[in-house]
Scaffold this motif. Structure first.
Motif, short mmCIF file in Angstrom:
data_model
loop_
_atom_site.label_atom_id
_atom_site.label_comp_id
_atom_site.label_asym_id
_atom_site.label_seq_id
_atom_site.Cartn_x
_atom_site.Cartn_y
_atom_site.Cartn_z
N GLY A 84 0.82 -1.13 0.02
CA GLY A 84 0.00 0.04 -0.03
C GLY A 84 0.90 1.18 -0.07
O GLY A 84 0.11 2.55 0.15
N LYS A 85 2.08 1.15 -0.08
CA LYS A 85 2.85 2.36 -0.28
C LYS A 85 3.00 2.71 -1.86
O LYS A 85 3.15 2.21 -2.62
CB LYS A 85 4.50 2.09 0.00
N THR A 86 2.23 4.21 -2.13
CA THR A 86 2.11 4.56 -3.26
C THR A 86 2.76 5.99 -3.17
O THR A 86 2.98 6.55 -2.14
CB THR A 86 0.78 4.83 -3.80
N GLY A 87 3.52 6.63 -4.53
CA GLY A 87 4.09 7.83 -4.32
C GLY A 87 4.92 8.05 -5.59
O GLY A 87 5.08 7.37 -6.40
N ILE A 88 5.75 9.19 -5.52
CA ILE A 88 6.36 9.70 -6.69
C ILE A 88 7.54 10.36 -5.71
O ILE A 88 7.61 10.78 -4.78
CB ILE A 88 5.79 10.66 -7.48
N ASN A 89 8.50 10.71 -6.59
CA ASN A 89 9.87 11.49 -6.30
C ASN A 89 9.65 12.90 -6.56
O ASN A 89 9.01 13.30 -7.49
CB ASN A 89 11.16 11.04 -7.20
N PHE A 90 10.23 13.85 -5.76
CA PHE A 90 9.98 15.11 -5.75
C PHE A 90 11.35 15.93 -5.32
O PHE A 90 11.90 15.44 -4.28
CB PHE A 90 8.77 15.33 -4.87
N MET A 91 11.82 16.94 -6.08
CA MET A 91 12.71 17.76 -5.75
C MET A 91 13.95 16.71 -5.49
O MET A 91 14.75 17.13 -4.42
CB MET A 91 12.50 18.85 -4.47
N GLY A 92 14.17 15.93 -6.00
CA GLY A 92 15.53 14.96 -5.79
C GLY A 92 15.31 13.88 -4.73
O GLY A 92 16.12 13.14 -4.52
N PHE A 93 14.30 13.92 -4.12
CA PHE A 93 14.26 12.94 -3.09
C PHE A 93 13.17 11.79 -3.25
O PHE A 93 12.08 12.17 -4.05
CB PHE A 93 13.52 13.60 -1.71
N LYS A 94 13.32 10.66 -3.22
CA LYS A 94 12.86 9.32 -3.63
C LYS A 94 11.45 9.28 -2.59
O LYS A 94 11.58 9.42 -1.47
CB LYS A 94 13.50 8.20 -3.35
N ASN A 95 10.47 9.13 -3.26
CA ASN A 95 9.06 9.10 -2.62
C ASN A 95 8.70 10.01 -1.67
O ASN A 95 8.21 9.75 -0.64
CB ASN A 95 8.77 7.68 -1.98
N GLU A 96 9.05 11.25 -1.82
CA GLU A 96 8.86 12.42 -1.10
C GLU A 96 7.32 12.60 -0.90
O GLU A 96 6.89 13.17 0.36
CB GLU A 96 9.52 13.52 -1.71
N ILE A 97 6.60 12.51 -2.02
CA ILE A 97 5.17 12.72 -1.82
C ILE A 97 4.60 11.35 -2.11
O ILE A 97 4.66 10.54 -3.10
CB ILE A 97 4.66 13.67 -3.05
N GLY A 98 3.68 11.03 -1.28
CA GLY A 98 2.84 9.66 -1.54
C GLY A 98 1.66 9.66 -0.38
O GLY A 98 1.42 10.35 0.32
N SER A 99 1.12 8.25 -0.40
CA SER A 99 0.15 8.09 0.33
C SER A 99 0.03 6.54 0.67
O SER A 99 0.87 5.71 0.03
CB SER A 99 -1.49 8.41 -0.16
N PHE A 100 -0.56 6.10 1.65
CA PHE A 100 -0.76 4.54 1.87
C PHE A 100 -2.27 4.40 1.40
O PHE A 100 -3.14 4.83 1.70
CB PHE A 100 -0.72 4.44 3.24
N MET A 101 -2.24 3.32 0.46
CA MET A 101 -3.41 3.18 -0.29
C MET A 101 -3.23 1.42 -0.73
O MET A 101 -2.43 1.34 -1.44
CB MET A 101 -4.06 3.70 -1.02
N GLN A 102 -4.08 0.64 -0.04
CA GLN A 102 -3.78 -0.97 -0.48
C GLN A 102 -4.56 -1.21 -2.01
O GLN A 102 -5.57 -0.49 -2.26
CB GLN A 102 -4.55 -1.74 0.35
#
Ligand code: GLY
Length: 355
Positions: free
Chosen positions: A135-153
């Motif tokens: 359930g970890k979802t997300g994208i990279n942002f400003m050079g940081f991995k998985n900086e923006i995301g949410s938990f959703m199964q």
């Protein structure tokens, strides 16, 4: 299709991908169904699901392959395709590919109209045992991995291990690092079975059995702590130093696969576990030899410690400016939130290059 008896994420092993998918898509037959994939997987794997009996996909959204595309521009592209394609709250998104389409598609699904259902069909070993499950979802942002995301199964994860037959060796070896990590978390028996497996010359039937076990280990941790408030942090074994190695390699223009960085990171972190928790040194040496043989060497110098340490200070597990590690007392005996001083981290980094 065989249900895996997992609790938090529904995972099934496919016998016949197109027919199994047809069963899963049955409840969505009257709704819009979208597929998200990357341009490599579109060529290699989309043809395998294109002819799902009785189902027509409304749109196949194709994004560039590689982690560099797990960004806000690709997210915008997916959301635009959903809007233009007339997706509603009842629509379904099928994410087909490695960790990148699963993470990005999951995040698009989690946020579109405050959440629509999605199914993951992971096509790489790494995605089958790790990224698609939990359930970890997300994208990279400003050079940081998985900086923006949410938990959703995901509504369902459909794992077809026959897809691994065509995976190149580096991708297979990379994904195997997460299986080694799961084995350390489970205990001695699973660890010995995993390290005995010949990933350089794999028996695909035995690999499929190990994949199923590995997913169950991950699901146990996710079930105990879906939002990573405590014990799920165990799944970060090897990742604090591993992520620093990964970004160091990228900075030096010689990127390494995620799993390779995790394997190197596990060696250094098991050494830290030896320093802090008396993890047996013989087992540190065993992994060190194994990683050198299977993953090769990873080079840096003492002059790079500043960069590596600074990168670790961005780790999501840190609290109040202190770098926290997931370590082990023994295989299967996990300790989370172990603070290590800079000189201890440097000792581990020195151990790794001294080998
Ligand atoms: N990849 C680690 C986790 O899902 O928690």
């Amino acid at each position: 299709m065989q249900e895996l008896n997992t609790k938090e994420t529904s995972v099934a092993l496919a016998d016949d991908l197109a027919n199994d998918l047809a069963l899963l898509l049955e409840p969505y037959k009257r709704e819009k169904i979208f597929v998200l994939t990357d341009d490599n997987t579109f060529k290699m794997c989309f043809p395998l699901i294109q002819q799902v009996p009785g189902i027509s996909f409304d749109r196949c959204i194709i994004i560039g392959a590689g982690d560099a595309h797990k960004d806000i521009a690709a997210l915008t592209k997916v959301l635009e395709a959903l809007v233009v394609g007339g997706a509603t709250r009842h629509s379904l998104l099928v994410n087909l590919g490695g960790g990148m389409p699963c993470d990005l598609g999951g995040f698009a699904a989690a946020t579109f109209k405050r959440g629509i259902a999605f199914i993951n069909i992971p096509t790489t070993l790494l995605a089958q045992v790790d990224a698609s499950v939990g359930g970890k979802t997300g994208i990279n942002f400003m050079g940081f991995k998985n900086e923006i995301g949410s938990f959703m199964q995901a509504r369902q994860v459909l794992v077809d291990t026959s897809l691994l037959k065509t995976l190149d060796s580096e991708n297979l070896i990379s994904g195997f690092a997460e299986m080694i990590k799961h084995a350390y978390l489970k205990g001695t028996e699973m660890l010995e079975r995993t390290l005995r497996f010949d990933i350089l010359n794999p028996d695909m039937k035995e690999l499929a059995a190990l994949v199923a076990e590995s997913i169950k280990i991950k699901d146990e941790y996710v079930t105990a702590d879906p939002f990573e408030k405590n014990i799920r942090k165990a799944l970060n074994l090897g990742h604090t130093i591993g992520h620093a190695f990964e970004s160091f390699a990228l900075k030096k223009n010689r990127p390494v696969f995620h799993g390779y960085a995790v394997a190197y990171g596990m060696v250094a972190e098991l050494y830290l576990a030896h320093l802090k928790l008396q993890f047996p040194m013989a087992l540190v040496e065993q992994l060190s030899e194994y990683v050198k043989r299977v993953y090769g060497s990873f080079e840096y110098a003492a002059a790079d410690f500043d960069y590596l340490y600074e990168t670790m200070t961005h780790d999501k597990k840190n609290q109040a400016g202190r770098i926290n590690f997931t370590l082990l007392r023994n295989p299967g005996e996990v300790a989370i939130n172990i603070h290590c001083e800079r000189h201890e981290v440097e000792e581990a980094l020195k151990y790794f290059i001294g080998k």
